[in-house]
Design a protein around this motif. Structure first.
Motif, PDB file in Angstrom:
ATOM      1  N   ARG A 130       0.821  -1.224   0.000  1.00  8.34           N
ATOM      2  CA  ARG A 130       0.000   0.000   0.000  1.00  8.34           C
ATOM      3  C   ARG A 130       0.851   1.269   0.000  1.00  8.34           C
ATOM      4  N   TRP A 131       1.930   1.251  -0.746  1.00  5.92           N
ATOM      5  CA  TRP A 131       2.879   2.367  -0.690  1.00  5.92           C
ATOM      6  C   TRP A 131       2.297   3.679  -1.198  1.00  5.92           C
ATOM      7  N   LEU A 132       1.342   3.628  -2.158  1.00  6.17           N
ATOM      8  CA  LEU A 132       0.826   4.875  -2.742  1.00  6.17           C
ATOM      9  C   LEU A 132       0.146   5.768  -1.710  1.00  6.17           C
ATOM     10  N   GLU A 133      -0.430   5.154  -0.686  1.00  6.15           N
ATOM     11  CA  GLU A 133      -1.092   5.932   0.385  1.00  6.15           C
ATOM     12  C   GLU A 133      -0.114   6.859   1.084  1.00  6.15           C
ATOM     13  N   ARG A 134       1.170   6.551   0.971  1.00  2.00           N
ATOM     14  CA  ARG A 134       2.167   7.332   1.705  1.00  2.00           C
ATOM     15  C   ARG A 134       2.809   8.402   0.816  1.00  2.00           C
ATOM     16  N   PHE A 135       2.264   8.574  -0.397  1.00  2.00           N
ATOM     17  CA  PHE A 135       2.856   9.541  -1.331  1.00  2.00           C
ATOM     18  C   PHE A 135       1.919  10.697  -1.660  1.00  2.00           C
ATOM     19  N   GLY A 163       6.114  15.732  -9.904  1.00  2.00           N
ATOM     20  CA  GLY A 163       6.897  15.663  -8.681  1.00  2.00           C
ATOM     21  C   GLY A 163       6.223  14.747  -7.685  1.00  2.00           C
ATOM     22  N   ALA A 164       7.004  14.286  -6.700  1.00  2.00           N
ATOM     23  CA  ALA A 164       6.442  13.386  -5.695  1.00  2.00           C
ATOM     24  C   ALA A 164       7.254  13.463  -4.409  1.00  2.00           C
ATOM     25  N   VAL A 165       6.605  13.057  -3.337  1.00  2.00           N
ATOM     26  CA  VAL A 165       7.301  12.919  -2.062  1.00  2.00           C
ATOM     27  C   VAL A 165       6.594  11.830  -1.260  1.00  2.00           C
ATOM     28  N   GLY A 166       7.378  11.066  -0.491  1.00  2.00           N
ATOM     29  CA  GLY A 166       6.805  10.020   0.336  1.00  2.00           C
ATOM     30  C   GLY A 166       6.993  10.351   1.814  1.00  2.00           C
ATOM     31  N   LEU A 167       6.094   9.845   2.624  1.00  2.00           N
ATOM     32  CA  LEU A 167       6.163  10.088   4.064  1.00  2.00           C
ATOM     33  C   LEU A 167       5.811   8.784   4.776  1.00  2.00           C
ATOM     34  N   ASP A 168       6.817   8.190   5.421  1.00  2.00           N
ATOM     35  CA  ASP A 168       6.593   6.954   6.167  1.00  2.00           C
ATOM     36  C   ASP A 168       6.481   7.308   7.639  1.00  2.00           C
ATOM     37  N   LEU A 169       5.281   7.167   8.202  1.00  2.00           N
ATOM     38  CA  LEU A 169       5.055   7.559   9.595  1.00  2.00           C
ATOM     39  C   LEU A 169       5.017   6.338  10.501  1.00  2.00           C
ATOM     40  N   ARG A 188       1.056  17.105   6.395  1.00  2.00           N
ATOM     41  CA  ARG A 188       0.441  15.791   6.592  1.00  2.00           C
ATOM     42  C   ARG A 188       1.013  15.142   7.848  1.00  2.00           C
ATOM     43  N   ALA A 189       2.343  15.249   8.001  1.00  2.00           N
ATOM     44  CA  ALA A 189       2.997  14.640   9.163  1.00  2.00           C
ATOM     45  C   ALA A 189       2.449  15.242  10.461  1.00  2.00           C
ATOM     46  N   ARG A 190       2.373  16.568  10.478  1.00  2.00           N
ATOM     47  CA  ARG A 190       1.907  17.241  11.691  1.00  2.00           C
ATOM     48  C   ARG A 190       0.464  16.861  12.002  1.00  2.00           C
ATOM     49  N   GLN A 191      -0.391  16.851  10.950  1.00  2.00           N
ATOM     50  CA  GLN A 191      -1.800  16.490  11.157  1.00  2.00           C
ATOM     51  C   GLN A 191      -1.943  15.083  11.717  1.00  2.00           C
TER      52      GLN A 191
END
Ligand SMILES: CC(C)(COP(=O)(O)OP(=O)(O)OC[C@H]1O[C@@H](n2cnc3c(N)ncnc32)[C@H](O)[C@@H]1OP(=O)(O)O)[C@@H](O)C(=O)NCCC(=O)NCCS
Length: 147
Positions: free
Chosen positions: A31-36, A47-53, A85-88
């Protein structure tokens, strides 16, 4: 230009951008797309960026902008969107590894850090554990500085 969550249709374009920039894609499965997040110009992903929380920490990863539209602020926009997104979602600190963009991140409030300070949750992420070369710069942005 707009930054939005990635959808299933964006998968191939994101991987192409990362490949072209020499960034790792080996852990992009499940489910990697959910993190992009992606930046779109009309329908095209530029452009793109990923965030693994994990808990209250996150790994900012896979930041990329296509060659054409670089140096127009898109990279910055993607970083801010990922930080929001990270802060939220409750993150208090963000970490990243980079071989190519340490100066870019320094100007955006990230500081070089010793890998020894990496929380266990970050250490266990494939990007940290195996995908990024040991020579990459480890950086952190902590607490109120996010976003
Ligand atoms: C790093 C990367 C994502 C930056 O993307 P970008 O869209 O060019 O980023 P920005 O436009 O926001 O910022 C880049 C520079 O352009 C400058 N810039 C932004 N808008 C500008 C404009 N309108 N005119 C001129 N310069 C501008 C910024 O000030 C910034 O310079 P600075 O870092 O000295 O402040 C991009 O170079 C890239 O994809 N690199 C390859 C992949 C990579 O290394 N990723 C990082 C892995 S962790």
């Amino acid at each position: 230009m707009s930054v939005q969550p990635a959808t299933a249709q964006d998968a191939a374009a994101i991987k192409r951008l990362l490949d072209a920039a020499g960034l790792p894609t080996a852990d992009l499965e499940g489910r990697w797309l959910e993190r992009f997040l992606v930046a779109r110009d009309d329908a095209q992903v530029v452009g793109a960026v990923g965030l693994d929380l994990a808990g209250d920490v996150g790994l900012l990863r896979s930041l990329v902008v296509a060659d054409g539209p670089r140096r127009r602020g898109l990279g910055q926009e993607l970083v801010l969107a990922a930080e929001n997104r990270a802060r939220q979602r409750g993150a208090k600190a963000l970490f990243l590894l980079t071989t190519t963009a340490a100066e870019f991140f320094k100007r955006r409030g990230y500081a070089e850090a010793d890998r020894a300070i990496a929380p266990d949750a970050i250490r266990q992420m494939p990007q940290f554990a195996t995908l990024c070369p040991a020579s990459s710069t480890f950086m952190a942005k902590i607490d109120g500085a996010l976003g």
